[in-house]
Design an enzyme around this catalytic site. Structure first.
Site: not given
Lengths: 398, 398
Positions: B167, B237, B333, B366-367
């Site tokens: 990232s 967040r 992602d 993405h994580d």
């Protein structure tokens, strides 16, 4: 459908002077028999604001019901008196348009819970004389559709020739076909889904949290404080707006272009055009929309799952419907994807319904249904014309 | 690279008692020669907090620089003393792990602008004795990398055997290869991009607007008011967290499952598990992260465009680098897509660089780079081992 208040001229009020663009009206419903909501609560009396274009024919067979999206309203075409701007679907609806107001009686009602004249949290609760706020009952898409059915009942209209809408409008289209399987002749759900996904719910929850985090929200009682949670509502709108556009559309329209400057400013101003655009979307939205309505309508969308009363089987939801369908999706719509539309088509096929499906190759993401997408307009015009022939509606162009 | 303050034991402070998990340290840099930022501003003196594991070998050829993501820190593995929880990449880094701390000297520094010990907006400005707030200069990814280079200079380290990160960490990896083309032997940019897209900027702008809309923000001076813009930061967040997960991952993990209840409550509580999960992500984040740091770091990411000083041509940015690359993306992602990684690979190929590329078929969006993805771990282990052989680093397993 129970006993509803029947249409009488006395309960109808002209609320606008834009009659040349169609009739804007408001009706009081549920006066003697309230609307029983999915929550079990009863609502009544309540107002439904609607607008119509064209003439109802003798056998009332030419009714087109347009269902609007989350932040839409009954001002489909012509000038919206609340904003002074053009309605939200002028290319779809009007003389010679796919929803041809020379042929059809087109009607659109502001959904329950919204803020363009239909009862919602910002409206005065007749029982208290003060705005409902969070005392307004939480709704479902089914409840919205039930209120529309009450409106049509009151107008003496039984059958809908065509029910059409995009996004949350499409949810209502499908709910109509499921909840009133004999009343709908044709249905056009566009850019929609059959249930809100976890990601859909997640984005809405961010918006709600942004509103509820705004100290001006006052637990929904901001009407009493002379303020509005405009900052929170703007953030909610910004987050949602990203989901309405495709990544590729944002890249081709904005990319990394700067806003009226030759270089970045090393600060937190809107250096990039996309920032400026998003901020504008947020700020302009708060002028025209009630924050509590945003909470209520997003909640209704999150609760939406067509399979709920059908054992979790989508096809079973469609088993009784007599409608023929034109299901439409957009290739770059990542909010309600083509895959979800395909699920709808498969379920309709599984119970032998007549359905055509098209994915439009547009770069504009979810918002495509509101834009000048010639293929969309052409296909819907063709579907509606063909359905009119099947229904035997007399038309000028034969 | 200019004249930087050289490492002296006096400027290094043990800031943690977790030395058994590695060395947590802090260094003062820019005391005599400040860091000239991309904005033109000068920063100095400033602190850099870092942590290292393993032993630097005699020829200092075994340095692995780990670059952390937006909300990460230097606590890659072992217990993070700020949270009491495990570091963020324990499967990647440790004895016998792909970044084998028995072989390599692994180091990670908290990025400039962050809030885990390195100077940022929450730190005291030595010139005023008060927290910087918005007086902290706005940074770029290049600036972060430049501060890391100053740290390595101070530690007497010239060459990096491997620079790795996911990232925003991957952005730093690429920036290292571009800005210090002779210092990097191998580079592993994971789940990253070569420039922030309009959609990437848009999501960050929503987060920033949520923070700045919070009355507790006080134009960045909340430190003086004894409050924090926790509600705005939590919303930021939450919005960001959605982008870290895939639609399919959210569906399979949460779907429309309800949170400890048998039916929806017709209210605005967290009826759905995904709502409860997102709220938890928001609330727990505000305890560990500074809101102004969030503004600064997202801004740096938005400003990130590797082509800026290279005529807009990505391949030209890579022309001078001597690094070999392992570029990795994840199929689901949608924040930094495989397409962006492919652009990086194509650009590297265009200037004849050694690059391997793999897209990992994970459902975690993405994580994924933070999770137990065996294929990712295996491929990186192989790449690093092979690079170590090329570099001639003596290893136990040969």
């Amino acid at each position: 459908m129970g006993v509803f208040v029947r249409y009488t001229p006395m309960t109808v009020t002209e609320t606008s002077s834009v009659a040349r663009d169609g009739k804007a009206q408001s009706i009081t419903l549920g006066q003697t028999d309230p609307l029983t909501l999915d929550s079990g609560e009863e609502l009544g009396p309540f107002q439904v604001a609607y607008k119509s274009w064209g003439q109802l024919n003798a056998d009332k067979s030419n009714v087109v019901l347009v269902c609007h999206a989350l932040t839409g309203d009954q001002y489909v075409t012509g000038v919206n008196p609340l904003t002074g701007r053009e309605g939200w679907w002028p290319l779809m609806c009007g003389p010679g348009r796919p929803l041809d107001t020379n042929k059809y009686f087109v009607i659109c009602a502001n959904v329950l819970g919204s803020c363009a004249g239909t009862s919602g949290p910002a409206e005065v609760n007749p029982k208290t004389g003060k705005p409902y706020g969070l005392d307004f009952p939480v709704l479902t898409i089914s409840d919205m559709v039930r209120a529309q059915a009450m409106l049509l009942d009151a107008l003496g209209i039984e059958d809908i020739f065509c029910v059409i809408g995009g996004s949350m409008g499409g949810m209502q289209v499908l709910q109509w076909a499921v909840d009133y399987p004999k009343r709908v002749f044709s249905a056009v759900p566009i850019a929609t889904t059959w249930r809100h996904s976890a990601q859909n719910i997640a984005f809405h929850e961010v918006g709600r949290q942004a509103i509820m985090a705004d100290p001006n929200w006052h637990h929904g009682k901001y009407y009493d404080h002379g303020v509005t949670p405009h900052a929170g509502l703007a953030v909610a709108r910004m987050a949602a707006h990203i989901t309405y556009m495709s990544e590729s559309g944002l890249t081709s329209r904005f990319g990394r272009s700067l806003q009226d400057r030759s270089g970045v400013t090393y600060g937190f101003d809107a250096d990039f055009q996309i920032e400026s655009y998003l901020r504008h979307q947020g700020i302009s939205f708060v002028d025209r929309f009630d924050a509590n309505s945003y909470l209520y309508i997003t909640r209704a969308m999150d609760y939406y799952d067509l399979t709920i009363n059908h054992g979790g089987i989508l096809a079973d939801a469609f088993r009784e419907t007599e409608a023929r369908f034109c299901v439409m999706s957009f290739a770059t719509d990542w909010l309600y994807t083509t895959a979800e539309s395909r699920n709808i088509v498969r379920a309709l096929n599984a119970v032998g319904k007549q359905v055509s499906f098209v994915e439009i190759d547009s770069n504009n993401g979810h918002d495509s249904f509101l834009l000048d997408e010639p293929e969309m307009l052409e296909i819907i015009a063709g579907f509606v014309r063909s359905a009119a022939e099947q229904r035997g509606i007399s038309t000028d162009d034969g």
